[in-house]
Enzyme design. Structure first.
Site, PDB file in Angstrom:
ATOM      1  N   ARG A 120      48.754-101.677  29.551  1.00  0.00           N
ATOM      2  CA  ARG A 120      49.217-101.565  30.985  1.00  0.00           C
ATOM      3  C   ARG A 120      50.527-101.369  30.606  1.00  0.00           C
ATOM      4  NH1 ARG A 120      44.876-106.040  31.734  1.00  0.00           N
ATOM      5  NH2 ARG A 120      43.221-105.471  32.828  1.00  0.00           N
ATOM      6  N   LYS A 142      59.589 -90.361  36.344  1.00  0.00           N
ATOM      7  CA  LYS A 142      58.693 -89.910  36.877  1.00  0.00           C
ATOM      8  C   LYS A 142      58.165 -89.487  35.295  1.00  0.00           C
ATOM      9  CE  LYS A 142      60.171 -88.891  41.550  1.00  0.00           C
ATOM     10  NZ  LYS A 142      59.847 -87.688  42.129  1.00  0.00           N
ATOM     11  N   GLU A 184      67.332 -75.887  36.799  1.00  0.00           N
ATOM     12  CA  GLU A 184      67.155 -77.640  37.597  1.00  0.00           C
ATOM     13  C   GLU A 184      69.209 -77.970  37.695  1.00  0.00           C
ATOM     14  OE1 GLU A 184      65.145 -79.075  39.027  1.00  0.00           O
ATOM     15  OE2 GLU A 184      63.513 -78.587  37.505  1.00  0.00           O
ATOM     16  N   LYS A 226      71.395 -87.043  38.182  1.00  0.00           N
ATOM     17  CA  LYS A 226      70.118 -87.427  38.154  1.00  0.00           C
ATOM     18  C   LYS A 226      70.747 -88.913  38.328  1.00  0.00           C
ATOM     19  CE  LYS A 226      66.005 -87.367  37.850  1.00  0.00           C
ATOM     20  NZ  LYS A 226      64.438 -86.713  36.984  1.00  0.00           N
ATOM     21  N   GLU A 236      61.634 -93.350  44.775  1.00  0.00           N
ATOM     22  CA  GLU A 236      60.922 -92.155  46.300  1.00  0.00           C
ATOM     23  C   GLU A 236      60.762 -93.324  47.630  1.00  0.00           C
ATOM     24  OE1 GLU A 236      60.666 -88.335  44.495  1.00  0.00           O
ATOM     25  OE2 GLU A 236      59.507 -87.703  46.188  1.00  0.00           O
ATOM     26  N   ARG A 241      65.828 -89.862  46.775  1.00  0.00           N
ATOM     27  CA  ARG A 241      65.735 -89.386  45.146  1.00  0.00           C
ATOM     28  C   ARG A 241      64.113 -88.041  45.956  1.00  0.00           C
ATOM     29  NH1 ARG A 241      63.291 -92.081  39.651  1.00  0.00           N
ATOM     30  NH2 ARG A 241      62.620 -89.531  38.736  1.00  0.00           N
ATOM     31  N   ASN A 245      63.892 -83.014  44.931  1.00  0.00           N
ATOM     32  CA  ASN A 245      62.671 -81.714  45.185  1.00  0.00           C
ATOM     33  C   ASN A 245      63.150 -80.240  45.379  1.00  0.00           C
ATOM     34  OD1 ASN A 245      60.873 -83.110  43.308  1.00  0.00           O
ATOM     35  ND2 ASN A 245      60.332 -84.615  45.227  1.00  0.00           N
ATOM     36  N   HIS A 248      60.582 -77.644  44.768  1.00  0.00           N
ATOM     37  CA  HIS A 248      59.615 -77.349  44.160  1.00  0.00           C
ATOM     38  C   HIS A 248      58.768 -77.806  45.444  1.00  0.00           C
ATOM     39  CE1 HIS A 248      62.711 -78.589  41.563  1.00  0.00           C
ATOM     40  NE2 HIS A 248      61.426 -79.893  40.621  1.00  0.00           N
ATOM     41  N   HIS A 252      55.727 -75.300  43.492  1.00  0.00           N
ATOM     42  CA  HIS A 252      54.814 -76.218  42.988  1.00  0.00           C
ATOM     43  C   HIS A 252      53.440 -75.001  43.226  1.00  0.00           C
ATOM     44  CE1 HIS A 252      56.291 -80.027  42.042  1.00  0.00           C
ATOM     45  NE2 HIS A 252      56.705 -79.366  40.557  1.00  0.00           N
ATOM     46  N   HIS A 265      58.103 -74.337  34.894  1.00  0.00           N
ATOM     47  CA  HIS A 265      58.461 -74.477  35.657  1.00  0.00           C
ATOM     48  C   HIS A 265      60.131 -74.361  36.689  1.00  0.00           C
ATOM     49  CE1 HIS A 265      58.621 -78.259  38.316  1.00  0.00           C
ATOM     50  NE2 HIS A 265      60.131 -78.942  37.747  1.00  0.00           N
TER      51      HIS A 265
HETATM   52  P1  NAD Z   1      57.735 -77.474  27.873  1.00  0.00           P
HETATM   53  O1  NAD Z   1      57.614 -78.813  27.975  1.00  0.00           O
HETATM   54  O2  NAD Z   1      56.411 -76.118  28.877  1.00  0.00           O
HETATM   55  O3  NAD Z   1      58.550 -76.507  26.877  1.00  0.00           O
HETATM   56  C1  NAD Z   1      59.107 -75.249  27.237  1.00  0.00           C
HETATM   57  C2  NAD Z   1      58.359 -74.837  25.939  1.00  0.00           C
HETATM   58  O4  NAD Z   1      59.296 -74.811  24.508  1.00  0.00           O
HETATM   59  C3  NAD Z   1      56.768 -75.347  25.505  1.00  0.00           C
HETATM   60  O5  NAD Z   1      56.567 -73.852  24.709  1.00  0.00           O
HETATM   61  C4  NAD Z   1      58.204 -76.139  24.208  1.00  0.00           C
HETATM   62  O6  NAD Z   1      56.902 -76.240  23.288  1.00  0.00           O
HETATM   63  C5  NAD Z   1      59.052 -75.453  23.876  1.00  0.00           C
HETATM   64  N1  NAD Z   1      59.900 -76.110  23.097  1.00  0.00           N
HETATM   65  C6  NAD Z   1      60.286 -77.298  23.515  1.00  0.00           C
HETATM   66  N2  NAD Z   1      61.851 -77.652  23.136  1.00  0.00           N
HETATM   67  C7  NAD Z   1      61.902 -77.135  22.476  1.00  0.00           C
HETATM   68  C8  NAD Z   1      62.557 -76.548  21.443  1.00  0.00           C
HETATM   69  N3  NAD Z   1      64.247 -77.244  20.744  1.00  0.00           N
HETATM   70  N4  NAD Z   1      62.655 -75.240  20.473  1.00  0.00           N
HETATM   71  C9  NAD Z   1      61.987 -74.313  21.276  1.00  0.00           C
HETATM   72  N5  NAD Z   1      61.374 -74.467  21.702  1.00  0.00           N
HETATM   73  C10 NAD Z   1      61.048 -75.855  22.188  1.00  0.00           C
HETATM   74  O7  NAD Z   1      58.657 -77.156  29.371  1.00  0.00           O
HETATM   75  P2  NAD Z   1      60.010 -77.692  30.088  1.00  0.00           P
HETATM   76  O8  NAD Z   1      60.948 -76.866  30.928  1.00  0.00           O
HETATM   77  O9  NAD Z   1      60.441 -78.439  29.309  1.00  0.00           O
HETATM   78  O10 NAD Z   1      59.964 -78.651  31.404  1.00  0.00           O
HETATM   79  C11 NAD Z   1      58.303 -78.599  32.251  1.00  0.00           C
HETATM   80  C12 NAD Z   1      57.612 -79.448  32.599  1.00  0.00           C
HETATM   81  O11 NAD Z   1      58.118 -81.278  32.703  1.00  0.00           O
HETATM   82  C13 NAD Z   1      56.457 -78.911  33.647  1.00  0.00           C
HETATM   83  O12 NAD Z   1      55.630 -79.653  33.579  1.00  0.00           O
HETATM   84  C14 NAD Z   1      57.565 -80.301  35.128  1.00  0.00           C
HETATM   85  O13 NAD Z   1      56.332 -80.635  36.161  1.00  0.00           O
HETATM   86  C15 NAD Z   1      58.212 -81.624  34.347  1.00  0.00           C
HETATM   87  N6  NAD Z   1      58.856 -81.817  35.203  1.00  0.00           N
HETATM   88  C16 NAD Z   1      59.407 -83.024  35.184  1.00  0.00           C
HETATM   89  C17 NAD Z   1      59.979 -84.255  35.991  1.00  0.00           C
HETATM   90  C18 NAD Z   1      60.469 -85.853  36.029  1.00  0.00           C
HETATM   91  O14 NAD Z   1      60.633 -86.348  36.591  1.00  0.00           O
HETATM   92  N7  NAD Z   1      59.768 -86.114  34.900  1.00  0.00           N
HETATM   93  C19 NAD Z   1      61.203 -83.193  36.986  1.00  0.00           C
HETATM   94  C20 NAD Z   1      61.390 -81.762  36.223  1.00  0.00           C
HETATM   95  C21 NAD Z   1      60.459 -80.865  35.935  1.00  0.00           C
HETATM   96  N1  GLY Z   2      61.970 -84.791  39.122  1.00  0.00           N
HETATM   97  C1  GLY Z   2      62.519 -85.077  40.446  1.00  0.00           C
HETATM   98  C2  GLY Z   2      62.505 -86.919  40.115  1.00  0.00           C
HETATM   99  O1  GLY Z   2      63.195 -86.719  39.387  1.00  0.00           O
HETATM  100  O2  GLY Z   2      62.366 -86.923  40.892  1.00  0.00           O
END
Ligand code: NAD
Ligand code: GLY
Length: 368
Positions: A120, A142, A184, A226, A236, A241, A245, A248, A252, A265
């Site tokens: 939890r 998030k 972003e 942010k 949100e 917030r 998006n 997005h 998405h 993404h």
């Molecule tokens: P990812 O986590 O898939 O990383 C991208 C690639 O880079 C992967 O292959 C990873 O292994 C590689 N990598 C990571 N760090 C590295 C480094 N230092 N050197 C070499 N390779 C490296 O993708 P991302 O773009 O980081 O994240 C996308 C994800 O984030 C999506 O799932 C999206 O929905 C999510 N997201 C979440 C929020 C949130 O607020 N929680 C906001 C935006 C995006």
């Molecule tokens: N990436 C959207 C949020 O964090 O709200």
């Protein structure tokens, strides 16, 4: 090193931005009360950076275990979060353990979700290793996973105890992933920070060349935007917030339609932002010259700006209907009233949206 704060009363936390943070115990120890630590990473990031983090912590007497996920958006699902739970249980970790996410947004979202659910809720610390994760996903709490029927549809809000954005780790990121992070960054300029948008236009070449000084500035200004938004609307609960998006809802839909991981993404968000700009122009809110500016900046950042050939307007509409911003069955979108000023609105004629979707690969041609 720069330090920013996400101000959320008792859940406030620092964002550290700087070089070589992975070996600085001062960035970890004050925030990790637990002695049992599970570092969650993936098979790509672990060989590059896991040893540094593990060494830093074990030298201070932490009991450190690790769990590696496969690499890819297609593994951001409940089955692989269950693997994290299994590791925690096999190591007999209690409620006073902590998780560390070492990776990009996928690792961060999954680790945070596991931390929100395990017994939890246990604490977790974010070490984002992609530009996208450093400017967006690691901040704000998030967390979650994808469902075959919709992106990020299963999740929880769970704030980290600290975020360590070590700019040195970005050296190993490939160009495509780096560009996805810039999408972003550009987003903050478009939704709420016109001076930052102008700064990005002036400095985009240096940023693409990964100039360290410009990069640290871009990360800090993004994180400050942010942090401000999250402090004002953590859950949100109002539309503040949701502005984060921009692009997005369209993006998405692209990610889900193409298969998770095919479009990155940030790439999908970039194209989605131009689609949102196109619709804002059709509504008379943006001038042609504004849309042209956005397109030019996205292209200069090496980002895609047209949706995939294979996607029909009907497919977009069907996938967009499950967006988390849908209220009372009505689609709401983040659009731009003017450059640097986004709103969440359902106030647009369906015909205008259909025109944007129908533009397909012609999107943005008229602004050239
Ligand atoms: P990812 O986590 O898939 O990383 C991208 C690639 O880079 C992967 O292959 C990873 O292994 C590689 N990598 C990571 N760090 C590295 C480094 N230092 N050197 C070499 N390779 C490296 O993708 P991302 O773009 O980081 O994240 C996308 C994800 O984030 C999506 O799932 C999206 O929905 C999510 N997201 C979440 C929020 C949130 O607020 N929680 C906001 C935006 C995006
Ligand atoms: N990436 C959207 C949020 O964090 O709200």
């Amino acid at each position: 090193m720069q330090t920013l704060t996400v101000s959320l009363n008792e859940r406030s936390y620092p964002i550290f931005i700087g070089e070589s943070l992975l070996t600085q115990i001062a960035c970890f120890a004050p925030y990790l009360k637990a002695k049992q630590i599970l570092i969650v990473s993936n098979v790509t990031v672990a060989p590059l950076y896991l040893a540094q983090v593990k060494t830093t912590l074990t030298a201070q007497g932490y009991l450190v275990e690790t769990h590696l996920l496969p690499d890819g958006e297609q593994y951001k699902d409940l089955a692989h979060v269950e693997g994290v739970f299994t590791a925690l249980l096999e190591h007999r970790f209690n409620r006073d353990c902590a998780l560390i996410a070492l990776g990009g947004g996928v690792v961060g979202d999954m680790t945070g979700f596991a931390a929100a659910c395990y017994q939890r809720g246990v604490s977790f610390l974010q070490i984002p290793t992609t530009l996208l994760a450093q400017v967006d996903s690691s901040v704000g709490g998030k967390t979650g996973v994808n469902h075959p029927l919709g992106k990020n549809m299963i999740g929880a809000f769970k704030q980290p105890v600290a975020v360590l954005a070590d700019t040195s780790v970005l050296d190993t990121l490939n160009d495509r992933e780096y560009a996805a992070g810039l999408a972003e960054v550009i987003k903050y300029g478009l939704i709420r920070d016109l001076p930052f948008l102008s700064w990005l236009e002036d400095n985009i070449q240096g940023l693409v060349a990964r100039d360290k000084v410009l990069l640290a500035e871009a990360i800090a200004r993004s994180c400050q935007n942010k942090a401000d938004v999250v402090a004002a609307d953590e859950l949100e609960a109002n539309d503040l917030r949701a502005l984060l998006n921009l692009g997005h809802t369209f993006g998405h839909a692209i990610e889900t339609a193409m298969g998770y991981g095919v479009w990155l993404h940030g790439e999908a968000v970039a194209t989605g932002m131009l689609m949102a700009a196109d619709l804002s122009w059709r509504l008379g809110w943006l001038a042609e010259a504004d849309v042209a500016r956005i397109k030019k900046l996205l292209l200069a950042a090496n980002l895609p700006v047209t949706p995939p050939d294979s996607m029909t307007p009907e497919q977009f509409m069907s996938l967009m209907a499950v967006d988390k911003k849908v209220l009372a069955g009505k689609l709401r979108l983040v659009l731009m009233k003017s450059l640097g000023h986004a709103v969440v609105t359902a106030d647009f004629p369906l015909a205008a949206l259909e025109q944007t979707l129908a533009a397909g690969t012609q999107l943005g041609r008229s602004y050239d």
